[in-house]
Design an enzyme around this catalytic site. Structure first.
Site, PDB file in Angstrom:
ATOM      1  N   ASP A  94      -7.377  23.155  19.180  1.00 22.34           N
ATOM      2  CA  ASP A  94      -7.978  23.020  17.758  1.00 22.34           C
ATOM      3  C   ASP A  94      -7.469  21.809  17.314  1.00 22.34           C
ATOM      4  OD1 ASP A  94      -8.653  24.338  15.477  1.00 22.34           O
ATOM      5  OD2 ASP A  94      -6.553  24.610  14.924  1.00 22.34           O
ATOM      6  N   SER A  95      -8.095  21.676  16.154  1.00 24.03           N
ATOM      7  CA  SER A  95      -7.451  20.458  15.178  1.00 24.03           C
ATOM      8  C   SER A  95      -6.075  20.615  14.901  1.00 24.03           C
ATOM      9  CB  SER A  95      -8.497  20.388  14.036  1.00 24.03           C
ATOM     10  OG  SER A  95      -8.268  21.581  13.305  1.00 24.03           O
ATOM     11  N   GLY A 153     -12.653  19.456  10.113  1.00 24.65           N
ATOM     12  CA  GLY A 153     -13.774  20.142   9.225  1.00 24.65           C
ATOM     13  C   GLY A 153     -14.571  19.133   8.189  1.00 24.65           C
ATOM     14  N   CYS A 200     -11.397  25.650  17.682  1.00 22.96           N
ATOM     15  CA  CYS A 200     -11.821  25.372  16.581  1.00 22.96           C
ATOM     16  C   CYS A 200     -13.228  25.571  16.361  1.00 22.96           C
ATOM     17  CB  CYS A 200     -11.523  23.764  16.390  1.00 22.96           C
ATOM     18  SG  CYS A 200     -12.110  22.753  15.045  1.00 22.96           S
ATOM     19  N   ASN A 201     -13.640  26.181  15.053  1.00 20.56           N
ATOM     20  CA  ASN A 201     -14.990  26.359  14.831  1.00 20.56           C
ATOM     21  C   ASN A 201     -15.765  24.856  14.680  1.00 20.56           C
ATOM     22  OD1 ASN A 201     -15.577  29.580  13.662  1.00 20.56           O
ATOM     23  ND2 ASN A 201     -13.452  28.856  13.713  1.00 20.56           N
ATOM     24  N   THR A 202     -15.304  24.171  13.854  1.00 19.44           N
ATOM     25  CA  THR A 202     -16.014  22.924  13.801  1.00 19.44           C
ATOM     26  C   THR A 202     -16.119  22.263  15.017  1.00 19.44           C
ATOM     27  OG1 THR A 202     -14.841  22.678  11.595  1.00 19.44           O
ATOM     28  CG2 THR A 202     -15.821  20.741  12.626  1.00 19.44           C
ATOM     29  N   GLU A 207      -2.797  27.676   4.889  1.00 20.82           N
ATOM     30  CA  GLU A 207      -1.499  26.968   5.001  1.00 20.82           C
ATOM     31  C   GLU A 207      -0.408  26.972   4.206  1.00 20.82           C
ATOM     32  OE1 GLU A 207      -2.195  23.009   6.837  1.00 20.82           O
ATOM     33  OE2 GLU A 207      -3.974  23.982   8.246  1.00 20.82           O
ATOM     34  N   CYS A 209     -14.027  30.022  10.788  1.00 21.96           N
ATOM     35  CA  CYS A 209     -12.953  29.013  10.713  1.00 21.96           C
ATOM     36  C   CYS A 209     -11.724  29.613  10.898  1.00 21.96           C
ATOM     37  CB  CYS A 209     -12.726  28.463   9.214  1.00 21.96           C
ATOM     38  SG  CYS A 209     -11.595  27.235   8.934  1.00 21.96           S
ATOM     39  N   HIS A 233      -8.935  29.346  10.223  1.00 17.35           N
ATOM     40  CA  HIS A 233      -7.698  29.933   9.112  1.00 17.35           C
ATOM     41  C   HIS A 233      -8.405  31.079   8.372  1.00 17.35           C
ATOM     42  CE1 HIS A 233      -6.586  25.792   9.828  1.00 17.35           C
ATOM     43  NE2 HIS A 233      -5.652  25.883   8.976  1.00 17.35           N
TER      44      HIS A 233
HETATM   45  N1  DGL Z   1     -10.158  24.549  12.832  1.00 18.91           N
HETATM   46  C1  DGL Z   1     -11.027  24.154  11.977  1.00 18.91           C
HETATM   47  C2  DGL Z   1     -12.210  24.906  12.026  1.00 18.91           C
HETATM   48  O1  DGL Z   1     -12.068  25.991  12.372  1.00 18.91           O
HETATM   49  C3  DGL Z   1     -10.428  24.234  10.543  1.00 18.91           C
HETATM   50  C4  DGL Z   1      -9.350  22.989   9.967  1.00 18.91           C
HETATM   51  C5  DGL Z   1     -10.091  21.680  10.243  1.00 18.91           C
HETATM   52  O2  DGL Z   1     -10.798  21.380   9.431  1.00 18.91           O
HETATM   53  O3  DGL Z   1      -9.673  20.751  10.949  1.00 18.91           O
HETATM   54  O4  DGL Z   1     -13.283  24.745  11.443  1.00 18.91           O
END
Ligand code: DGL
Length: 269
Positions: A10-11, A43, A73-75, A152, A184, A186
């Site tokens: 993930d990011s 993102g 990570c969704n992005t 966060e 996402c 979060h």
């Molecule tokens: N992990 C990112 C997502 O799920 C969210 C945080 C980011 O923008 O890095 O898209």
């Protein structure tokens, strides 16, 4: 029996919502988590950049001897999944398709809302995936970038978060959706506020949960699952980070509900 670990990236810290679901679903599996804390957020970045980072993350996990790759990570799942699948000879599971599948099967009125980062929403990855399960489904997507910061900050059941949610989600309420995809990492942390704002008739689909189910069935199908050995002990995940993020540990332990004893810091260049 396959004792190789599952690689997850993930990011940053948000992907721990996915890691948590993997631990709950498959307590006997070894897990290696890479949080790219040096380069987050993803993102707001371009496809080229997210692609480049995702390839580096996957190469790092491959060197750790993982048997499959979970893009938490969704992005990154929206922008880099095809390229990762082309370049890495192992199962690569993202969070989009499992979330989309669940959403499509849960919607009665065939109107679904998706919330995510700007990059995820712009990519239209969720729309395409949901529509592949039913061309009669109308998908409306809304970027909700402030939710990442609010989660966060730990403002998960806060009046400020509720007001921000009301503003972001108004157009989805007006559309009369009956399913909202939390697209996402979060957003599952904000479930109480999101369900309060959307009301009881709107089901929230947690892509993290759906992805963990998908990983479990895929490993079983391919004969890659770690066998039960009768012990009830849970394998503590190995966590690697690209930067000594100030609040990762505190926030991470909160999200995961497990102590993060050992964190390895790595330089991916
Ligand atoms: N992990 C990112 C997502 O799920 C969210 C945080 C980011 O923008 O890095 O898209």
């Amino acid at each position: 029996m396959n004792r190789q670990p599952i690689g997850v990236f993930d990011s940053g810290v948000g992907g721990l919502t996915v890691l948590k679901q993997l631990v709950l679903r498959m307590p006997r599996e070894r897990l290696v988590y890479l949080g790219d804390t040096a380069r987050l957020p993803y993102g707001t970045k371009s496809k080229e950049t997210v692609l480049k980072y995702s390839m580096k993350n996957a190469s790092f996990l491959l060197e750790k001897g993982v048997k499959c790759l979970v893009v938490a990570c969704n992005t990154a799942s929206s922008l880099a999944l095809d390229e990762l699948r082309k370049n890495f000879d192992m199962p690569v599971i993202g969070v989009i398709q499992p979330g989309a599948k669940k959403a499509a099967s849960a919607s009665r009125v065939r109107r679904i809302g998706v919330i995510g980062t700007l990059a995820t929403v712009r990519s239209k990855a969720y729309e395409e995936a949901i529509e592949s399960y039913g061309s009669d489904i109308e998908v409306t997507s809304v970027p909700c970038p402030l939710f990442v910061a609010l989660a966060e900050e730990g403002w998960v059941e806060d009046e400020v978060t509720r007001r921000v949610a009301e503003r972001y989600l108004r157009s989805l309420k007006d559309k009369g959706i009956d399913v909202l995809v939390l697209g996402c990492t979060h957003y599952p942390l904000l479930k109480p506020v999101l369900s309060q704002v959307m009301g009881k008739d709107v089901a929230l689909v947690d892509s993290a949960e759906e992805a963990a189910n998908e990983v479990a069935s895929l490993l079983r199908e391919k004969g890659l699952a770690a066998e039960e050995d009768g012990s009830r002990e849970m394998c503590a995940p190995t966590v690697c980070l690209t930067d000594r993020s100030l609040h990762f540990l505190e926030l991470g332990e909160n999200i995961l509900g497990l102590p993060l004893n050992e964190v390895e810091y790595v330089d991916l260049g």
